[in-house]
Design a protein around this motif. Structure first.
Motif, PDB file in Angstrom:
ATOM      1  N   ASP A 133      39.532  21.921  42.075  1.00 47.81           N
ATOM      2  CA  ASP A 133      38.096  22.725  41.848  1.00 47.81           C
ATOM      3  C   ASP A 133      37.956  23.183  40.650  1.00 47.81           C
ATOM      4  OD1 ASP A 133      38.693  25.700  42.724  1.00 47.81           O
ATOM      5  OD2 ASP A 133      39.970  24.736  44.019  1.00 47.81           O
ATOM      6  N   ALA A 134      36.851  23.488  40.267  1.00 48.93           N
ATOM      7  CA  ALA A 134      36.498  24.120  39.105  1.00 48.93           C
ATOM      8  C   ALA A 134      37.054  25.636  38.847  1.00 48.93           C
ATOM      9  CB  ALA A 134      35.287  24.041  38.446  1.00 48.93           C
ATOM     10  N   GLY A 135      36.946  26.219  39.873  1.00 42.46           N
ATOM     11  CA  GLY A 135      37.406  27.650  40.081  1.00 42.46           C
ATOM     12  C   GLY A 135      39.003  28.026  39.680  1.00 42.46           C
ATOM     13  N   LEU A 136      39.690  27.007  39.710  1.00 41.47           N
ATOM     14  CA  LEU A 136      41.072  27.314  39.296  1.00 41.47           C
ATOM     15  C   LEU A 136      41.036  27.478  37.950  1.00 41.47           C
ATOM     16  CD1 LEU A 136      44.018  27.279  39.574  1.00 41.47           C
ATOM     17  CD2 LEU A 136      44.225  24.734  39.618  1.00 41.47           C
ATOM     18  N   LEU A 137      40.562  26.521  37.125  1.00 40.35           N
ATOM     19  CA  LEU A 137      40.547  26.571  35.478  1.00 40.35           C
ATOM     20  C   LEU A 137      39.785  28.066  35.105  1.00 40.35           C
ATOM     21  CD1 LEU A 137      39.966  23.172  34.228  1.00 40.35           C
ATOM     22  CD2 LEU A 137      41.775  24.447  34.099  1.00 40.35           C
ATOM     23  N   GLU A 138      38.831  28.273  35.692  1.00 46.13           N
ATOM     24  CA  GLU A 138      38.176  29.625  35.407  1.00 46.13           C
ATOM     25  C   GLU A 138      38.853  30.706  35.759  1.00 46.13           C
ATOM     26  OE1 GLU A 138      34.332  29.771  37.723  1.00 46.13           O
ATOM     27  OE2 GLU A 138      33.354  27.913  36.627  1.00 46.13           O
ATOM     28  N   ALA A 139      39.553  30.743  36.936  1.00 46.96           N
ATOM     29  CA  ALA A 139      40.618  32.003  37.069  1.00 46.96           C
ATOM     30  C   ALA A 139      41.784  32.070  35.973  1.00 46.96           C
ATOM     31  CB  ALA A 139      40.815  31.854  38.565  1.00 46.96           C
ATOM     32  N   LEU A 140      42.306  30.762  35.728  1.00 44.52           N
ATOM     33  CA  LEU A 140      43.346  30.597  34.978  1.00 44.52           C
ATOM     34  C   LEU A 140      42.943  31.089  33.223  1.00 44.52           C
ATOM     35  CD1 LEU A 140      46.080  29.620  34.883  1.00 44.52           C
ATOM     36  CD2 LEU A 140      45.502  27.719  33.618  1.00 44.52           C
ATOM     37  N   ASP A 141      41.817  30.982  33.205  1.00 40.38           N
ATOM     38  CA  ASP A 141      41.075  31.431  31.631  1.00 40.38           C
ATOM     39  C   ASP A 141      40.940  32.886  31.665  1.00 40.38           C
ATOM     40  OD1 ASP A 141      41.097  28.881  30.650  1.00 40.38           O
ATOM     41  OD2 ASP A 141      38.880  28.580  31.096  1.00 40.38           O
ATOM     42  N   ARG A 142      40.466  33.517  32.955  1.00 40.87           N
ATOM     43  CA  ARG A 142      40.390  35.097  33.237  1.00 40.87           C
ATOM     44  C   ARG A 142      41.487  35.715  33.103  1.00 40.87           C
ATOM     45  NH1 ARG A 142      36.480  33.361  36.806  1.00 40.87           N
ATOM     46  NH2 ARG A 142      38.050  34.162  38.564  1.00 40.87           N
ATOM     47  N   LEU A 143      42.803  35.146  33.951  1.00 41.12           N
ATOM     48  CA  LEU A 143      44.011  35.516  33.838  1.00 41.12           C
ATOM     49  C   LEU A 143      44.552  35.785  32.415  1.00 41.12           C
ATOM     50  CD1 LEU A 143      46.358  36.549  35.278  1.00 41.12           C
ATOM     51  CD2 LEU A 143      47.166  34.015  35.603  1.00 41.12           C
ATOM     52  N   TYR A 144      44.334  34.854  31.390  1.00 43.78           N
ATOM     53  CA  TYR A 144      44.956  34.581  30.183  1.00 43.78           C
ATOM     54  C   TYR A 144      44.026  35.398  29.173  1.00 43.78           C
ATOM     55  CZ  TYR A 144      49.152  32.237  31.373  1.00 43.78           C
ATOM     56  OH  TYR A 144      50.321  31.637  31.947  1.00 43.78           O
ATOM     57  N   GLY A 145      43.118  36.002  29.557  1.00 42.87           N
ATOM     58  CA  GLY A 145      41.947  36.867  28.508  1.00 42.87           C
ATOM     59  C   GLY A 145      41.217  35.702  27.731  1.00 42.87           C
ATOM     60  N   GLN A 146      40.934  34.636  28.069  1.00 43.58           N
ATOM     61  CA  GLN A 146      39.946  33.483  27.395  1.00 43.58           C
ATOM     62  C   GLN A 146      38.903  33.499  27.867  1.00 43.58           C
ATOM     63  OE1 GLN A 146      42.485  29.962  27.888  1.00 43.58           O
ATOM     64  NE2 GLN A 146      44.060  30.323  26.406  1.00 43.58           N
ATOM     65  N   GLN A 147      38.586  34.113  29.022  1.00 45.56           N
ATOM     66  CA  GLN A 147      37.310  34.334  29.494  1.00 45.56           C
ATOM     67  C   GLN A 147      36.919  35.702  29.989  1.00 45.56           C
ATOM     68  OE1 GLN A 147      36.228  31.053  32.130  1.00 45.56           O
ATOM     69  NE2 GLN A 147      34.420  32.174  33.265  1.00 45.56           N
ATOM     70  N   ALA A 148      35.650  36.303  29.673  1.00 47.48           N
ATOM     71  CA  ALA A 148      35.369  37.706  30.385  1.00 47.48           C
ATOM     72  C   ALA A 148      35.324  37.625  31.814  1.00 47.48           C
ATOM     73  CB  ALA A 148      34.006  37.875  29.612  1.00 47.48           C
ATOM     74  N   GLU A 149      35.856  38.788  32.329  1.00 47.98           N
ATOM     75  CA  GLU A 149      35.602  39.281  33.669  1.00 47.98           C
ATOM     76  C   GLU A 149      34.460  39.980  33.949  1.00 47.98           C
ATOM     77  OE1 GLU A 149      40.022  39.878  35.265  1.00 47.98           O
ATOM     78  OE2 GLU A 149      39.377  41.378  33.953  1.00 47.98           O
ATOM     79  N   ALA A 150      33.844  39.682  35.271  1.00 45.64           N
ATOM     80  CA  ALA A 150      32.860  40.331  35.708  1.00 45.64           C
ATOM     81  C   ALA A 150      33.201  40.912  37.007  1.00 45.64           C
ATOM     82  CB  ALA A 150      31.774  39.387  35.898  1.00 45.64           C
ATOM     83  N   HIS A 151      32.833  42.324  36.903  1.00 46.91           N
ATOM     84  CA  HIS A 151      33.219  43.107  38.553  1.00 46.91           C
ATOM     85  C   HIS A 151      31.968  43.639  38.975  1.00 46.91           C
ATOM     86  CE1 HIS A 151      37.519  42.359  38.224  1.00 46.91           C
ATOM     87  NE2 HIS A 151      37.468  42.631  36.918  1.00 46.91           N
ATOM     88  N   GLU A 152      31.999  43.787  40.250  1.00 45.34           N
ATOM     89  CA  GLU A 152      30.834  44.571  41.036  1.00 45.34           C
ATOM     90  C   GLU A 152      31.557  45.899  41.207  1.00 45.34           C
ATOM     91  OE1 GLU A 152      28.107  44.446  44.927  1.00 45.34           O
ATOM     92  OE2 GLU A 152      29.134  42.613  44.291  1.00 45.34           O
ATOM     93  N   TRP A 153      31.182  46.741  40.649  1.00 48.42           N
ATOM     94  CA  TRP A 153      31.860  48.256  40.700  1.00 48.42           C
ATOM     95  C   TRP A 153      31.584  48.708  42.227  1.00 48.42           C
ATOM     96  CZ3 TRP A 153      35.415  47.858  37.460  1.00 48.42           C
ATOM     97  CH2 TRP A 153      35.342  47.494  36.091  1.00 48.42           C
ATOM     98  N   LEU A 154      32.496  49.639  42.690  1.00 48.20           N
ATOM     99  CA  LEU A 154      32.302  50.218  43.874  1.00 48.20           C
ATOM    100  C   LEU A 154      31.407  51.190  43.976  1.00 48.20           C
ATOM    101  CD1 LEU A 154      33.346  50.580  46.945  1.00 48.20           C
ATOM    102  CD2 LEU A 154      34.851  52.293  46.110  1.00 48.20           C
TER     103      LEU A 154
END
Length: 430
Positions: A143-164
């Motif tokens: 699935d496409a989510g695997l590459l997206e997560a890998l890119d975020r892990l290695y800092g090649q894609q920005a992260e987005a979080h919903e703050w508590l």
């Protein structure tokens, strides 16, 4: 950016969920999020507040220990910190992010967990091996989510979080791993809830004077035992110290008898109030630990001499240089004078002696020609202040002005009201 990831213990005598751990983490930073059943927090802006990375890491590790075997790690992004926490690794300064992550197993990345068997048959057992696979083939087979997560892990894609978001009211629950038969034994589980309460209070910048611990009886209880019971704890002062609250709760539980075994706890905060501001004085007048300041000054005055240890006191005088007296520090002070406040702005710094200014074309100069901004503020006093023996008198007749110098900034100057008026510099505005 600098991130910390915390993995809550999901087994043991008092398992904690990520929601309770996230509330506790709010005392360190408002940037707290829940990611994959874990808690991550961005602490870059908090490092200086808590005395640096090492000091903050120590406080987080010490506090997290209350929740049981909580694993934590640090990293430049949330997924990297979480991957290191899952594998028990620590960030090593001087190594690149890729060097830190390439050797980690696939279970360090949650998005790769569903595909571990298929990737293993391909000989791909580490994050580095996964990263080296052809991206087009990975995208087709997985699935496409695997590459997206890998890119975020290695800092090649920005992260987005919903703050508590900090809830308006604190109402937290905890399910115990086994049934508890005695009230004092409830304290172990309640300590986790008190830690979460401390984080919530810190984030809300308030303290409490009362809270209630509810407990639910086991489903196999007798009908006469009822569904549960509670105990309310009240404090004499506003506080958010979990240690102090835990001691008070222990006293109440020591006098309580359970009607049936307990399997569920609930903590509710009451009567939240803003904490009174703490004194930031360099030398506080009252000391709870050590010697009070007045006693210290008394000893110093004896050692150095009364005239060498002095303190300022106010005087009722309109002349700026006479508004303060310096008296021996060990002399008892009376009530402060209640004279009229100065009618105009007062500078932050006064010169020991006024400095006569150069006057060109009837305009005072100090680092250039002065621009008069505000005034005059007339001061005329001291006609009674005479020393005939020394031939001195303190009569003052001046017109004060707020002026701007091209080089020195905003100044406090005055013009004498004598037969031959002159200009003087008397103070500086901060």
């Amino acid at each position: 950016m600098w991130w910390c990831a915390l993995l809550p213990e999901t087994c043991g005598p008092c398992p904690i969920d990520a929601a309770g751990l996230a509330l506790w983490a709010l005392q360190f930073t408002p940037r707290v999020a829940q990611v994959e059943a874990a808690v991550v927090m961005e602490v870059s802006a908090s490092l200086r507040l808590f005395g640096g990375a090492a000091a903050l890491a120590g406080r987080v590790r010490e506090g997290a220990a209350v929740f049981g075997a909580v694993r934590l790690a640090w990293g430049p992004n949330s997924l990297a910190a979480l991957a290191l926490a899952r594998t028990g690794q620590a960030w090593v300064d001087g190594r690149t992010l890729a060097d830190q992550l390439d050797g980690l197993p696939l279970q360090a990345l949650a998005a790769a967990a569903p595909h571990r068997a298929a990737l293993g048959r391909m000989g791909c057992t580490s994050l580095g091996a996964l990263r080296r696979l052809p991206r087009a083939g990975v995208a087709r087979r997985f699935d496409a989510g695997l590459l997206e997560a890998l890119d975020r892990l290695y800092g090649q894609q920005a992260e987005a979080h919903e703050w508590l978001r900090v809830p308006e009211h604190f109402d937290a629950r905890l399910e115990l791993a086994y049934r508890v038969d005695t009230a004092p034994a409830l304290l172990a589980g309640a300590q986790h809830l008190l830690q979460a309460l401390a984080g919530w209070l810190s984030a809300r910048q308030v303290g409490i004077t009362a809270f209630t611990l509810h407990w639910a009886h086991d489903a196999l209880r007798s009908r006469a035992a009822g569904e549960g019971d509670s105990v309310t704890v009240r404090t004499a002062e506003i506080t958010r110290d979990p240690v102090h609250l835990g001691r008070l709760l222990a006293e109440h539980l020591g006098q309580t008898t359970l009607a049936a075994p307990v399997g569920d706890l609930r903590l509710v905060a009451h009567e939240c109030q803003p904490l009174p501001g703490a004194s930031a004085s360099w030398l506080p007048e009252d000391a709870t630990d050590g010697e009070p300041l007045p006693r210290t000054l008394e000893r110093l005055a004896i050692r150095l001499g009364a005239g060498r240890v002095v303190r300022p006191v106010l005087r009722e005088d309109h002349r700026p240089e006479r508004m303060t007296d310096w008296v021996p520090a060990n002399r008892p002070l009376g009530a402060a004078p209640r004279g009229d406040a100065p009618s105009g702005p007062q500078p932050g710094f006064l010169r020991p002696e006024p400095l006569r200014l150069l006057v060109l074309n009837h305009r005072p100069h100090y680092g250039g020609e002065l621009q008069l901004l505000l005034g005059p503020q007339r001061v005329e006093a001291g006609w009674w202040d005479r020393d005939e023996a020394r031939g001195e008198h303190g009569h003052t007749a001046r017109d004060y002005w707020v002026a701007r110098s091209p080089q020195a900034g905003v100044l406090w100057v005055f013009q004498t009201r004598d037969a031959e008026p002159a200009w003087y510099l008397h103070g500086f505005f901060a």
